[in-house]
Design an enzyme around this catalytic site. Structure first.
Site, short mmCIF file in Angstrom:
data_model
loop_
_atom_site.label_atom_id
_atom_site.label_comp_id
_atom_site.label_asym_id
_atom_site.label_seq_id
_atom_site.Cartn_x
_atom_site.Cartn_y
_atom_site.Cartn_z
CB SER A 241 -1.02 0.05 1.11
OG SER A 241 -0.40 -0.26 2.37
CG HIS A 271 -0.90 -5.34 1.93
ND1 HIS A 271 -0.31 -5.34 3.13
CD2 HIS A 271 -0.74 -4.06 1.37
CE1 HIS A 271 0.24 -3.88 3.19
NE2 HIS A 271 -0.27 -3.25 2.23
NE ARG A 327 2.46 -4.13 12.35
CZ ARG A 327 2.17 -4.15 11.03
NH1 ARG A 327 1.76 -3.01 10.33
NH2 ARG A 327 2.83 -5.13 10.47
CG ASP A 373 -3.29 -8.05 8.87
OD1 ASP A 373 -3.81 -7.05 9.20
OD2 ASP A 373 -2.46 -8.27 7.88
NE ARG A 399 0.02 1.33 6.37
CZ ARG A 399 0.46 -0.14 6.37
NH1 ARG A 399 0.97 -0.30 5.15
NH2 ARG A 399 0.67 -0.65 7.44
NE ARG A 419 10.24 2.70 -17.45
CZ ARG A 419 10.44 1.56 -17.86
NH1 ARG A 419 11.36 0.66 -17.10
NH2 ARG A 419 10.29 1.17 -19.02
N1 NMX Z 1 1.21 -19.95 5.71
C1 NMX Z 1 1.69 -20.73 4.65
N2 NMX Z 1 2.87 -20.61 3.93
C2 NMX Z 1 3.67 -19.48 4.16
C3 NMX Z 1 3.19 -18.33 5.23
C4 NMX Z 1 2.03 -18.63 6.00
N3 NMX Z 1 1.38 -17.62 6.88
N4 NMX Z 1 4.05 -17.34 5.14
C5 NMX Z 1 4.83 -17.53 4.06
N5 NMX Z 1 4.60 -18.77 3.60
C6 NMX Z 1 5.24 -19.64 2.46
C7 NMX Z 1 5.26 -18.82 1.25
O1 NMX Z 1 4.00 -18.66 0.67
C8 NMX Z 1 6.29 -19.28 0.28
O2 NMX Z 1 5.78 -20.27 -0.25
P1 NMX Z 1 6.27 -20.79 -1.78
O3 NMX Z 1 7.78 -20.96 -1.78
O4 NMX Z 1 5.86 -22.33 -1.69
O5 NMX Z 1 5.90 -19.87 -2.48
C9 NMX Z 1 7.32 -19.73 1.39
O6 NMX Z 1 6.69 -19.82 2.75
C10 NMX Z 1 8.57 -18.49 1.61
O7 NMX Z 1 7.67 -17.39 1.96
P2 NMX Z 1 8.35 -16.13 2.87
O8 NMX Z 1 9.67 -15.51 2.12
O9 NMX Z 1 8.41 -16.55 4.22
O10 NMX Z 1 7.26 -15.17 2.82
P3 NMX Z 1 7.09 -13.88 1.79
O11 NMX Z 1 7.92 -12.73 2.04
O12 NMX Z 1 7.27 -14.18 0.39
O13 NMX Z 1 5.50 -13.38 1.95
C11 NMX Z 1 3.44 -12.92 3.37
C12 NMX Z 1 5.07 -12.55 3.10
C13 NMX Z 1 3.26 -12.15 4.54
C14 NMX Z 1 2.78 -12.29 2.08
C15 NMX Z 1 3.39 -14.34 3.70
O14 NMX Z 1 3.99 -14.72 5.02
C16 NMX Z 1 1.91 -14.66 3.84
O15 NMX Z 1 1.51 -15.12 2.70
N6 NMX Z 1 1.38 -14.79 5.07
C17 NMX Z 1 -0.10 -15.06 5.27
C18 NMX Z 1 -0.87 -13.60 4.61
C19 NMX Z 1 -0.75 -12.63 5.82
O16 NMX Z 1 -0.87 -12.91 6.88
N7 NMX Z 1 -0.56 -11.42 5.26
C20 NMX Z 1 -0.54 -10.19 6.06
C21 NMX Z 1 0.84 -9.55 6.17
C22 NMX Z 1 0.66 -8.13 7.00
N8 NMX Z 1 0.02 -7.14 6.20
O17 NMX Z 1 -0.98 -6.64 6.81
O18 NMX Z 1 0.21 -6.85 5.22
C1 MLT Z 2 2.10 -3.60 6.48
O1 MLT Z 2 1.63 -3.12 7.54
O2 MLT Z 2 2.22 -2.97 5.50
C2 MLT Z 2 2.37 -5.10 6.49
O3 MLT Z 2 3.07 -5.57 7.75
C3 MLT Z 2 3.31 -5.56 5.06
C4 MLT Z 2 4.57 -5.27 5.21
O4 MLT Z 2 5.07 -4.58 5.78
O5 MLT Z 2 5.16 -5.75 4.00
#
Ligand code: NMX
Ligand code: MLT
Length: 441
Positions: A241, A271, A327, A373, A399, A419
């Site tokens: 975002s 996100h 948080r 979250d 945000r 860019r």
């Molecule tokens: N559950 C299952 N698998 C996971 C999770 C999870 N909570 N977190 C990471 N992984 C997997 C991810 O999908 C990836 O799998 P693959 O190689 O098969 O594609 C692997 O672990 C490596 O990922 P990471 O490098 O640890 O995480 P990345 O930086 O790519 O992604 C998130 C970060 C936050 C997108 C990821 O942890 C996730 O999908 N979490 C669940 C959704 C979530 O809670 N999002 C909210 C984040 C906070 N916000 O508010 O934005």
């Molecule tokens: C956020 O608050 O934006 C989330 O934790 C995701 C991030 O920092 O990448």
């Protein structure tokens, strides 16, 4: 001009001069190397942005202009008798770089009250969507409808000098922040309360008034909103975002267009939408296990079935953080102080015991700990806000504080249109074979 704008002008002029000098002296210094895999993996670990309002440490969590969340809770002004920081104070801190006094916070509260009028066509634009539309779709549509009010767009069309960009972005940002609670509350009352709307209360602070317009008069819900709006406000510049708002703003799209773009990013389930997904996931678990109070063993089985189905466990993991999100902890502490025996909160805490070792055992998840979250929805449900599809709108209102403060800085520092260079895999292959080059500029 008003104390906030005056103070910002002084700070921004000094920072812009300092930055010019800094880049003149050190602009050619290397700050890192990029590996091929990083450009295929979400640019993780590449430092490529400047965002002045906050900085994320992988182990320690977020600091807003150097202040951690417990420090904000200690130092930012509060309502009389209250414990939680006023988000107006955090906005001042992010924008000016110094802690505000009570007078500065009162100035922002009254300034946002004065600017809070939402034109009727904005409500009409939201009403044009079916009531079944997702609240984030309504929220973004509301922001887009508000764009008719943009000072920046009008002044740019009139031929504004680039030295004045920041000032027009400042005015739009203040207007937007003043109006977003009304738009959010309108969506909530339209979708879930039979279109029965509640007029703003001009005597309340920004977050307290949001709680009031949503229909929650309990003082401890108002305190929750003050905390919620503070802790969700910013997470440095690279999250979807913040980065999207910054990117779109770099094309000199006005703050309404830029924020709407950022909010579309927040609406993604990896996100901000994760806050609704957490509560949805727990409700589905209760349904599938046919129990209101699943044991830790039952939770473990359910987590494993979620993973086996190729889904993520919502609320866990992070691209940068490598420990429990402060948080999450701040919200846990709020629940401990106000309603530690709440059944959904108890489940959230049991999930916290169960999930990290399971994610760790997969060997690929870089951060098995909960993020913001994982906890927020349970607090809202406690007060009766069970309509989980609305939760990301609340995240979005908060945000906006961080991404708009950053956008004002972006224009004050004269940041360029963003860019980066992209490549094709064919070019990568040719480069690996020594037949071509991957060039930087
Ligand atoms: N559950 C299952 N698998 C996971 C999770 C999870 N909570 N977190 C990471 N992984 C997997 C991810 O999908 C990836 O799998 P693959 O190689 O098969 O594609 C692997 O672990 C490596 O990922 P990471 O490098 O640890 O995480 P990345 O930086 O790519 O992604 C998130 C970060 C936050 C997108 C990821 O942890 C996730 O999908 N979490 C669940 C959704 C979530 O809670 N999002 C909210 C984040 C906070 N916000 O508010 O934005
Ligand atoms: C956020 O608050 O934006 C989330 O934790 C995701 C991030 O920092 O990448």
């Amino acid at each position: 001009m008003g104390i906030l704008k005056d103070r910002f002008k002084v700070k921004a002029e000094a920072s812009a001069a300092e930055l010019k000098d800094l880049l003149k002296q050190h602009g050619s210094k290397k700050i890192g190397e990029v590996q091929l895999s990083q450009i295929y993996q979400g640019m993780r670990g590449i430092t490529g942005l400047v965002s002045e309002t906050s900085l994320l440490d992988a182990k320690e969590g977020i600091r807003f202009r150097g202040y951690s969340i417990p420090e904000l809770q200690k130092h930012l002004p509060k309502v009389p008798g209250g414990n939680e920081p006023l988000p107006e104070g955090l906005f001042y801190l992010m924008l000016i770089g110094e802690l505000p006094d009570e007078e500065a916070v009162a100035y922002i509260t009254s300034s946002w009250q004065r600017r809070s009028h939402v034109p009727n066509h904005v409500f009409a634009a939201i009403d044009a969507l079916p009531v079944t539309a997702h609240p984030m779709t309504m929220f973004v549509s509301g922001i887009m409808a508000l764009q008719t009010e943009s000072n920046f767009a009008r002044r740019y069309a009139e031929g504004m000098n680039k030295k004045d960009y920041w000032e027009a972005v400042f005015d739009d940002s203040m207007d937007l922040l003043a109006r977003l609670p009304r738009v959010a509350a309108y969506i909530y009352r339209r979708k879930y309360h039979n279109n029965q709307h509640i007029q703003p209360n001009g005597l309340l602070d920004w977050a307290g008034n949001l709680a009031h317009m949503l229909g929650y008069e309990d003082e401890s819900f108002k305190e929750l909103m003050r905390l919620y709006m503070t802790i969700h406000a910013d997470h440095e510049g690279g999250n979807v975002s913040a980065h999207t708002t910054h990117l779109v703003g770099s094309a000199l799209s006005d703050p309404y267009l830029s924020l709407a773009a950022g909010m579309n990013g927040l609406a993604g389930p990896l996100h901000g939408l994760a806050n609704q997904e957490v509560v949805k996931w727990i409700l589905e678990m209760q349904k599938e296990l046919k129990t209101e109070v699943p044991t830790k063993g039952q939770i473990e089985t359910y987590v494993k079935s979620t993973l086996a189905a190729g889904k993520v466990v919502p609320g866990y993991g992070h691209a940068v953080l490598r420990k429990t999100d402060p948080r999450f902890t701040a919200q846990m502490d709020f629940a401990k102080r106000h309603f530690s025996d709440d059944p959904l909160v108890q489940i959230v805490w049991n999930v916290y015991d169960v999930v990290p070792p399971i994610l760790e055992s997969l060997g690929k998840v870089k951060n098995p700990w909960p993020n913001v979250d994982a906890h927020s929805g349970a607090l809202l449900v406690h007060y009766g806000m069970v309509e989980y599809e609305f939760y990301t709108v609340l995240f979005g209102v908060s945000r906006a504080l961080g991404v708009l403060a950053s956008l004002i800085w972006d224009r004050a520092l004269g940041f360029a249109i963003e860019r980066p260079k992209s490549v094709t895999t064919d070019l990568v292959k040719a480069w690996l074979e020594g037949k071509d080059e991957i060039w930087g500029d």
